[in-house]
Motif scaffolding. Structure first.
Motif, PDB file in Angstrom:
ATOM      1  N   LEU A 101     -42.393 -55.735  47.426  1.00  0.00           N
ATOM      2  CA  LEU A 101     -41.446 -55.786  48.589  1.00  0.00           C
ATOM      3  C   LEU A 101     -41.383 -57.104  49.460  1.00  0.00           C
ATOM      4  CD1 LEU A 101     -40.479 -53.858  50.781  1.00  0.00           C
ATOM      5  CD2 LEU A 101     -42.592 -53.784  52.095  1.00  0.00           C
ATOM      6  N   GLY A 102     -42.003 -58.084  49.161  1.00  0.00           N
ATOM      7  CA  GLY A 102     -41.857 -59.515  49.791  1.00  0.00           C
ATOM      8  C   GLY A 102     -40.735 -59.952  49.075  1.00  0.00           C
ATOM      9  N   GLU A 103     -40.783 -59.701  47.368  1.00  0.00           N
ATOM     10  CA  GLU A 103     -39.737 -60.620  46.944  1.00  0.00           C
ATOM     11  C   GLU A 103     -38.268 -60.005  46.964  1.00  0.00           C
ATOM     12  OE1 GLU A 103     -38.495 -61.141  42.101  1.00  0.00           O
ATOM     13  OE2 GLU A 103     -40.437 -60.118  42.714  1.00  0.00           O
ATOM     14  N   ALA A 104     -38.316 -58.591  47.169  1.00  0.00           N
ATOM     15  CA  ALA A 104     -36.890 -57.898  47.490  1.00  0.00           C
ATOM     16  C   ALA A 104     -36.581 -58.352  48.797  1.00  0.00           C
ATOM     17  CB  ALA A 104     -37.102 -56.500  47.318  1.00  0.00           C
ATOM     18  N   PHE A 105     -37.337 -58.665  49.824  1.00  0.00           N
ATOM     19  CA  PHE A 105     -37.198 -58.919  50.986  1.00  0.00           C
ATOM     20  C   PHE A 105     -36.691 -60.317  51.292  1.00  0.00           C
ATOM     21  CE2 PHE A 105     -38.578 -61.309  55.017  1.00  0.00           C
ATOM     22  CZ  PHE A 105     -38.018 -60.455  55.938  1.00  0.00           C
ATOM     23  N   ALA A 106     -37.173 -61.242  50.285  1.00  0.00           N
ATOM     24  CA  ALA A 106     -36.749 -62.639  50.533  1.00  0.00           C
ATOM     25  C   ALA A 106     -35.304 -62.622  50.039  1.00  0.00           C
ATOM     26  CB  ALA A 106     -37.679 -63.362  49.826  1.00  0.00           C
ATOM     27  N   VAL A 107     -35.046 -62.063  48.645  1.00  0.00           N
ATOM     28  CA  VAL A 107     -33.678 -62.061  48.102  1.00  0.00           C
ATOM     29  C   VAL A 107     -32.728 -61.333  48.980  1.00  0.00           C
ATOM     30  CG1 VAL A 107     -32.496 -61.016  46.239  1.00  0.00           C
ATOM     31  CG2 VAL A 107     -34.654 -61.972  46.053  1.00  0.00           C
ATOM     32  N   SER A 108     -32.890 -60.388  49.847  1.00  0.00           N
ATOM     33  CA  SER A 108     -31.893 -59.739  50.570  1.00  0.00           C
ATOM     34  C   SER A 108     -31.535 -60.740  51.882  1.00  0.00           C
ATOM     35  CB  SER A 108     -32.543 -58.400  51.097  1.00  0.00           C
ATOM     36  OG  SER A 108     -32.372 -57.495  49.939  1.00  0.00           O
ATOM     37  N   VAL A 109     -32.723 -61.181  52.472  1.00  0.00           N
ATOM     38  CA  VAL A 109     -32.509 -62.065  53.569  1.00  0.00           C
ATOM     39  C   VAL A 109     -31.546 -63.258  53.050  1.00  0.00           C
ATOM     40  CG1 VAL A 109     -33.721 -63.553  55.208  1.00  0.00           C
ATOM     41  CG2 VAL A 109     -34.555 -61.319  54.906  1.00  0.00           C
ATOM     42  N   THR A 110     -31.809 -63.729  52.108  1.00  0.00           N
ATOM     43  CA  THR A 110     -31.472 -64.890  51.652  1.00  0.00           C
ATOM     44  C   THR A 110     -29.765 -64.542  51.370  1.00  0.00           C
ATOM     45  OG1 THR A 110     -33.132 -65.805  50.502  1.00  0.00           O
ATOM     46  CG2 THR A 110     -31.013 -66.582  49.737  1.00  0.00           C
ATOM     47  N   ARG A 111     -29.524 -63.657  50.823  1.00  0.00           N
ATOM     48  CA  ARG A 111     -27.869 -63.027  50.693  1.00  0.00           C
ATOM     49  C   ARG A 111     -27.414 -63.020  52.034  1.00  0.00           C
ATOM     50  NH1 ARG A 111     -29.551 -58.705  45.993  1.00  0.00           N
ATOM     51  NH2 ARG A 111     -29.381 -60.046  44.213  1.00  0.00           N
ATOM     52  N   GLU A 167     -25.883 -54.366  47.181  1.00  0.00           N
ATOM     53  CA  GLU A 167     -27.113 -54.236  46.356  1.00  0.00           C
ATOM     54  C   GLU A 167     -27.323 -52.967  45.679  1.00  0.00           C
ATOM     55  OE1 GLU A 167     -30.197 -57.369  48.581  1.00  0.00           O
ATOM     56  OE2 GLU A 167     -30.466 -55.377  48.954  1.00  0.00           O
ATOM     57  N   THR A 168     -26.555 -51.826  45.903  1.00  0.00           N
ATOM     58  CA  THR A 168     -26.713 -51.040  45.118  1.00  0.00           C
ATOM     59  C   THR A 168     -25.813 -50.729  43.821  1.00  0.00           C
ATOM     60  OG1 THR A 168     -25.194 -49.884  46.583  1.00  0.00           O
ATOM     61  CG2 THR A 168     -27.444 -49.267  47.133  1.00  0.00           C
ATOM     62  N   VAL A 169     -24.967 -51.786  43.626  1.00  0.00           N
ATOM     63  CA  VAL A 169     -24.221 -51.969  42.600  1.00  0.00           C
ATOM     64  C   VAL A 169     -24.444 -53.359  41.687  1.00  0.00           C
ATOM     65  CG1 VAL A 169     -21.703 -52.128  41.878  1.00  0.00           C
ATOM     66  CG2 VAL A 169     -22.295 -50.834  43.871  1.00  0.00           C
ATOM     67  N   ASN A 170     -24.912 -52.959  40.647  1.00  0.00           N
ATOM     68  CA  ASN A 170     -25.112 -54.085  39.704  1.00  0.00           C
ATOM     69  C   ASN A 170     -26.301 -55.472  40.242  1.00  0.00           C
ATOM     70  OD1 ASN A 170     -23.548 -53.206  37.417  1.00  0.00           O
ATOM     71  ND2 ASN A 170     -21.617 -53.829  38.638  1.00  0.00           N
ATOM     72  N   TYR A 188     -31.839 -52.784  45.129  1.00  0.00           N
ATOM     73  CA  TYR A 188     -32.459 -52.830  43.740  1.00  0.00           C
ATOM     74  C   TYR A 188     -33.707 -51.924  43.795  1.00  0.00           C
ATOM     75  CZ  TYR A 188     -34.615 -53.664  39.359  1.00  0.00           C
ATOM     76  OH  TYR A 188     -35.192 -53.566  38.223  1.00  0.00           O
ATOM     77  N   LEU A 189     -34.688 -52.224  44.962  1.00  0.00           N
ATOM     78  CA  LEU A 189     -35.817 -51.692  44.877  1.00  0.00           C
ATOM     79  C   LEU A 189     -35.235 -49.887  45.304  1.00  0.00           C
ATOM     80  CD1 LEU A 189     -39.091 -51.814  45.190  1.00  0.00           C
ATOM     81  CD2 LEU A 189     -38.699 -52.106  47.631  1.00  0.00           C
ATOM     82  N   ILE A 190     -34.543 -49.699  45.897  1.00  0.00           N
ATOM     83  CA  ILE A 190     -34.125 -48.376  46.352  1.00  0.00           C
ATOM     84  C   ILE A 190     -33.638 -47.433  45.311  1.00  0.00           C
ATOM     85  CG2 ILE A 190     -32.726 -47.048  47.780  1.00  0.00           C
ATOM     86  CD1 ILE A 190     -33.082 -49.028  50.001  1.00  0.00           C
ATOM     87  N   THR A 206     -39.452 -41.026  46.623  1.00  0.00           N
ATOM     88  CA  THR A 206     -38.743 -40.977  48.039  1.00  0.00           C
ATOM     89  C   THR A 206     -39.143 -41.812  48.910  1.00  0.00           C
ATOM     90  OG1 THR A 206     -39.673 -38.925  48.305  1.00  0.00           O
ATOM     91  CG2 THR A 206     -37.432 -38.612  47.550  1.00  0.00           C
ATOM     92  N   ASP A 207     -40.684 -42.040  48.611  1.00  0.00           N
ATOM     93  CA  ASP A 207     -41.521 -42.815  49.507  1.00  0.00           C
ATOM     94  C   ASP A 207     -40.846 -44.220  49.518  1.00  0.00           C
ATOM     95  OD1 ASP A 207     -42.193 -42.996  46.764  1.00  0.00           O
ATOM     96  OD2 ASP A 207     -44.387 -42.872  47.446  1.00  0.00           O
ATOM     97  N   VAL A 208     -40.707 -44.515  48.195  1.00  0.00           N
ATOM     98  CA  VAL A 208     -40.327 -46.076  48.263  1.00  0.00           C
ATOM     99  C   VAL A 208     -38.804 -46.136  48.713  1.00  0.00           C
ATOM    100  CG1 VAL A 208     -39.834 -47.868  46.430  1.00  0.00           C
ATOM    101  CG2 VAL A 208     -41.759 -46.401  46.254  1.00  0.00           C
ATOM    102  N   ILE A 209     -37.976 -45.111  48.551  1.00  0.00           N
ATOM    103  CA  ILE A 209     -36.635 -45.084  49.197  1.00  0.00           C
ATOM    104  C   ILE A 209     -36.552 -45.300  50.766  1.00  0.00           C
ATOM    105  CG2 ILE A 209     -34.606 -43.847  49.421  1.00  0.00           C
ATOM    106  CD1 ILE A 209     -35.085 -42.643  46.666  1.00  0.00           C
TER     107      ILE A 209
END
Length: 271
Positions: free
Chosen positions: A74-84, A216-219, A226-228, A237-240
């Motif tokens: 979750l932390g890695e996905a969070f950092a990538v999304s915030v950077t974008r 992020e839901t495409v490629n 990507y996590l979702i 569904t819990d992770v979604i």
């Protein structure tokens, strides 16, 4: 000190005493309906009315969030999304402010800039993704450009409208006072456009997160989207829901930061 000076000082009115502002406490009543919805959600899950393959219970979602946070996913996905979002926001906001100021201050700028911007802002995000992939590939560029477009259009509209709708009487007063064009722009036009610009900033940040979800839901091979998507493949569904909650929290935090900036920047409007 002479008698006249002393009498003048005694007769002078005392400066008004401004009452101290009390710190505003958060209204806890606003939490009643969200907590009631979560409780109803938990009851529906516990009684079987809401099957786990459709939507996990709040307790299951909480445990999934803790597990993904501990694993670092979750932390890695969070950092990538915030950077974008941060990169796309800076690019889109810079372009929007420049175009909005030019189109708002200049008649020729308004004629040349505003029509194509109005046409482009009606294009849907999903229709632009295939074109962006052809232009930029499947790396970070399409996602950042998508976020930049989502930020640019509402911010441009508010900057442009805020400059164009400056009170004519204020402009006439500055002309009568002998202000130069730069002084008029600095002291009247731009400060008058700040309130509407901040409204556009709040709208832009909200759309930035929506654009990121689409991108992020495409490629995508990293990020919250990507996590979702990865969780969807395994029917998690819990992770979604964890990913969606993080998106929602980020949107609320950025909106709160802009509202704080708005209160500080517009203190001159309060009596």
């Amino acid at each position: 000190m002479s008698t006249v000076d002393l009498l003048d000082r005694v007769a002078a009115p005392a400066p008004p005493v401004r009452p101290k502002r009390r710190a505003r406490l958060p209204d806890l009543r606003r939490w009643l309906s969200p907590l009631a919805l979560v409780a109803l959600w938990q009851v529906a899950s516990a009684t079987g009315l809401l099957p786990p393959d459709k939507l996990s219970s709040p307790w299951t979602v909480l445990r999934a969030g803790i597990d993904t946070a501990r694993s670092g996913e979750l932390g890695e996905a969070f950092a990538v999304s915030v950077t974008r979002v941060g990169t796309g926001f800076l690019c889109g906001a810079a372009v929007a402010v420049v175009l909005g100021v030019v189109a708002g201050l200049s008649d020729w700028g308004n004629v040349l800039i505003d029509p194509p911007v109005q046409m482009l802002r009606t294009l849907p995000f999903l229709g632009l993704i295939p074109l962006f992939i052809l232009w930029f590939g499947i790396g970070e560029e399409p996602k950042i450009v998508l976020v930049a477009l989502g930020v640019a259009f509402p911010l441009y509209l508010n900057v442009h409208s805020g400059i164009r709708n400056v009170d004519d009487q204020l402009v006439e007063a500055t002309t009568a006072l002998g202000f130069t064009r730069w002084e008029r722009l600095r002291h009247v036009v731009l400060p008058s456009a700040v309130p509407q610009t901040l409204v556009g900033l709040r709208q832009s940040l909200g759309i930035a997160w929506l654009a990121l979800i689409v991108g992020e839901t495409v490629n995508a091979d990293a990020g919250l989207g990507y996590l979702i998507n990865n969780a969807r493949e395994f029917l998690r569904t819990d992770v979604i829901v964890v990913g969606l909650v993080v998106y929602a929290v980020l949107g609320l935090v950025t909106d709160a930061l802009v509202r704080l900036l708005e209160r500080r920047a517009l203190r001159w409007r309060t009596g």
